[in-house]
Design an enzyme around this catalytic site. Structure first.
Site, PDB file in Angstrom:
ATOM      1  CG  HIS A  20      -1.871   1.330   1.364  1.00 38.11           C
ATOM      2  ND1 HIS A  20      -1.170   2.270   2.120  1.00 38.11           N
ATOM      3  CD2 HIS A  20      -2.988   1.485   0.638  1.00 38.11           C
ATOM      4  CE1 HIS A  20      -2.157   3.254   2.142  1.00 38.11           C
ATOM      5  NE2 HIS A  20      -3.159   2.769   1.142  1.00 38.11           N
ATOM      6  CB  CYS A  46      33.222   2.517 -23.726  1.00 38.77           C
ATOM      7  SG  CYS A  46      34.748   1.176 -23.623  1.00 38.77           S
TER       8      CYS A  46
END
Length: 790
Positions: A418, A749
């Protein structure tokens, strides 16, 4: 089927006005999806007309309106209004026709199930409930293990009354629903014996990132209310949907064991139908679902989502007697499915204080503020607006103060609890399932709540600085050069699924080993030989449940990398095999006795030289086994292997031979193998390396270091470390030219192209095929490259 009662199989999703969203959805699934393998327990629904008739027969309409008017005018408090209306409704008498219809339907349910006075779940379904713009999570009541006609009628009255709980009144007011226009249907459903099995919640979308190709499942022992209310920390499973239809594949991306401290079971006496009991040690140490169960539930989720045409939020239950899996509720997901996909909001934390508590992150955001610790709902009136709410767990009674909080921290609960659901709907960051927040934190304490660092949420001492960036994904320039991502953290990978990337140019295996697995592979293979007693205890705890401790390594590595591969599939993901230095390997659990001490680990026993060496070959074979599982058993054939720090052609041949022994043969099943270009020898012998590998990835840091002879970590030599130095540029241009002549691809990279537009221009001019950068610099590099190409 009467005006008061309708069996689920006679309902469709268009019947919301008659039986509410929850019950119409159950009817839709029973009547249309049963042939597709969706199992929903049988049952019936009372109609909205029956509710209105009950209100009218007991002359409640005018009394309720007067009470609600007094509330609106400030004459009475919310609690007084709610209590008064609920008491009126519970005290009412059933009209004779409704009484007869419910009794007859309950008797028929007994005949259908072969049981007199069958146990049923009695669920509220408001006619405005579960509509696409609101979750209504737990706004009305559910009663489990109800038996006997008298018990059923009493539960139905209490469901009617729950339309006017304080939280339901507040929620409707917030959403603008007219209280007089909302009616309530009651769903009466055969109970699944999940009290001796398990149950939980699942979403057909990633609840945090909105990544739409995964199913998220939470599971706990016993009845499902503990998962829904966040009363336990459940197991968590994540499944890749696109592979569910491919026979033989097991695309389970994540399996995380929860504590599952208690379970809800049947009981009788004292007016109670259920109670919580502690789970056994065996239950806490065991997954609720088998792999077959996980895949079965994920397929049902995907089928339901496809039928409804939108992401769904579902509750499920496993019958402990038969082993069958059932869907007991399904409703539209209401948060991520409505987020603007054209904008990516990125939070980055700066300097931060001591880590106070950790848990599961909800919300991908950061918030700072002062703690307000409330352990009981009766104390919510002392909550201070804008504070960070700290509590054990929440239920719908807490919503009025949750909406006034700046962040939420709970001891218990998972991503489908919840607290998590409401936090998402309110747009608040939350850290749930910390285990000890109410013990460690205190009132008036300044803290920072960070949910922007992956699936783990952190609470730091003090007020940290952070930045927020709105990344617009509209008008992204087209580039011939492929812009890819560098990724390391599997838990954070899904955050970037919206980026229009060409794949992952560098996935760092060592991050997964260091942060997920934490153990040295040789310590797992030779556990009996580990001499560090403390490390041995930790290794035993980590590998609990694995008969073969090396399987813990393979399993964890394959799953960790799969979460990166899934985000961009079918685009390529280049996985660099482990590239720790010896001093870094030694820091892994049990690693010290397996690693030599070196004066200069940076250019020592690292990369390719380890993979064929007797000192590490068996560890490398475990890495290969994980890649083989990732590609062939899980289905991620977009994964490319990359070998780092390969000094010579002879090393290349030896590494490829060891890989083949481990079942990874270049060219077989489409496997490509790349090599890092970070040593001058890789450039000088580029043509020969290209005969052995399918592509190169330039590691600009190491290549600059070894070309210029500059220690990249030296502060004194920082001015000399320059990727744009003519010698380094010659290396880059030469390897691109020679690799292309040999038919091999070349990428780079590194961060230089994002910080330096001129460097990006030089790469484009040299003909680089791809550039791989961190996700947060993707758009900047894309723009720099587009300008250079233009």
């Amino acid at each position: 089927m009467t005006k008061n009662v309708i069996w689920f199989e006679n309902l469709k999703r268009g019947d919301v006005a008659s039986v509410g969203g929850k019950n119409s959805s159950l009817g839709e699934m029973i009547s249309t999806l049963a042939p597709q393998g969706i199992h929903v327990p049988t049952g019936f629904a009372t109609t909205a007309d029956a509710f209105r008739a009950y209100i009218e027969a007991n002359d409640l309409g005018a009394r309720i309106n007067r009470t609600m008017t007094d509330l609106k005018d400030g004459k009475i408090a919310l609690h007084e209004a709610g209590t008064s209306i609920r008491a009126m409704i519970v005290a009412g008498d059933w009209p004779a026709d409704i009484l007869a219809d419910i009794g007859a339907a309950y008797a028929e349910l007994g005949r259908r199930t072969g049981r007199r006075d069958p146990s049923v779940a009695v669920r509220s379904s408001a006619t405005a409930e579960d509509l696409p713009d609101a979750s209504f999570a737990g706004q009305q009541e559910t009663y489990l293990n109800v038996t006997g006609e008298r018990g059923l009628l009493d539960a139905c009255r209490r469901c009617y009354a729950s339309l006017f709980t304080d939280r339901a009144i507040t929620y409707r007011s917030l959403k603008g629903f007219d209280h007089t226009k909302v009616a309530l249907s009651v769903g009466v459903q055969q109970m699944v014996r999940s009290d001796i099995g398990g149950s939980g919640v699942m979403f057909s979308i990633d609840t945090e990132s909105g990544f739409d190709k995964t199913v998220l499942i939470n599971a706990a022992w016993g009845l499902g209310e503990n998962v829904v209310q966040g009363a336990v920390n459940p197991d968590e499973y994540e499944v890749y949907k696109p592979f569910l239809g491919k026979p033989g594949l097991v695309p389970i991306l994540e399996k995380k064991l929860g504590e599952k401290e208690k379970k809800m079971i049947y009981t009788s006496g004292d007016g109670q139908t259920t109670r919580n009991v502690p789970t056994s040690k065996a239950e806490r140490e065991t997954f609720v679902l088998s792999d077959a169960d996980i895949l079965d539930l994920a397929r049902q989720a995907a089928t339901i989502e496809q039928h409804y045409g939108q992401p769904m939020d579902m509750e499920w239950a496993k019958d402990g007697e038969t082993g069958e899996l059932f869907i007991v509720q399904a409703r539209p997901e209401t948060v991520q499915s409505r987020v603007d996909v054209g904008v990516l909001k990125s939070y980055t934390i700066g300097t931060k204080g001591k880590t106070l508590v950790t848990g599961l992150s909800v919300g991908n955001a950061i918030s700072t503020g002062r703690v307000c610790l409330i352990e009981n709902a009766r104390d919510i009136d002392r909550f201070i607006e804008g504070s960070i709410l700290v509590t054990s767990t929440t239920d719908p009674d807490w919503v009025p103060i949750m909406k006034r909080a700046s962040a939420i921290i709970t001891d218990h609960g998972g991503r489908t609890s919840h607290a998590a659901i409401v936090s998402r709907e309110l747009g608040l960051p939350a850290v749930v399932g910390t285990g000890n927040a109410t013990h460690v934190l205190h009132d008036d304490q300044d803290v920072t709540v960070s949910c922007a660092e992956g699936e783990s949420g952190y609470v730091y001492a003090g007020i940290s600085e952070f930045t927020v960036e709105d990344i617009s994904l509209e008008h992204v320039p087209e580039t011939k050069t492929r812009i890819m991502l560098n990724m390391a953290n599997p838990a954070a990978a899904a955050r970037w699924w919206k980026l229009p990337t060409e794949g992952v140019g560098l996935a760092r295996m060592e991050f997964v080993i260091n942060n997920v697995i934490k153990a040295h592979p040789l310590a797992l293979l030779h556990f009996d030989q580990v001499t560090d007693a403390a490390a041995k205890v930790e290794l035993a705890a980590l590998t609990k449940g694995y008969a073969d401790k090396s399987e813990y390594f393979v399993d964890g590595l394959a799953r960790g990398l799969s979460r990166i591969a899934a985000v961009v599939y079918p685009k390529p993901v280049i996985v660099r095999m482990s590239d720790f230095k010896t001093n870094e390997y030694a820091e892994l659990l049990g690693g010290r006795q397996f690693e030599p001490k070196e004066e200069n680990p940076m250019i020592g026993f690292r990369g390719a030289s380890r993979y064929y060496s007797d000192a590490y070959r068996d560890g490398f074979k475990l890495e290969c086994k994980a890649i083989k599982r990732l590609r062939e058993e899980m289905g991620f054939d977009n994964v490319i292997v990359m070998i780092p720090f390969c000094r010579t052609l002879e090393e290349a041949d030896k590494v490829l031979a060891v890989m083949a022994e481990a079942g990874l043969e270049r060219g077989k099943n489409g496997l490509q193998v790349y090599v890092m270009c970070e040593i001058p020898s890789n450039v000088i012998l580029a043509e020969q390396f290209a005969e052995r590998f399918d592509g190169f990835s330039i590691g600009s840091n190491d290549l600059t270091q070894l070309t210029l002879g500059v220690d990249r970590d030296s502060g004194e030599l920082a001015d000399l470390f320059d990727e744009r130095n003519p010698a380094v540029q010659w290396m880059i241009e030469t390897v691109i030219e020679r690799a292309h002549k040999a038919g091999a691809k070349v990428g780079l990279c590194g961060q230089a192209p994002s910080n330096d537009p001129e460097f990006a221009r030089l790469l484009v001019q040299a003909g680089i095929d791809s550039i791989s950068v961190t996700p947060d610099s993707f758009m900047a590099v894309k723009r720099h490259v587009a300008a250079a190409e233009g």
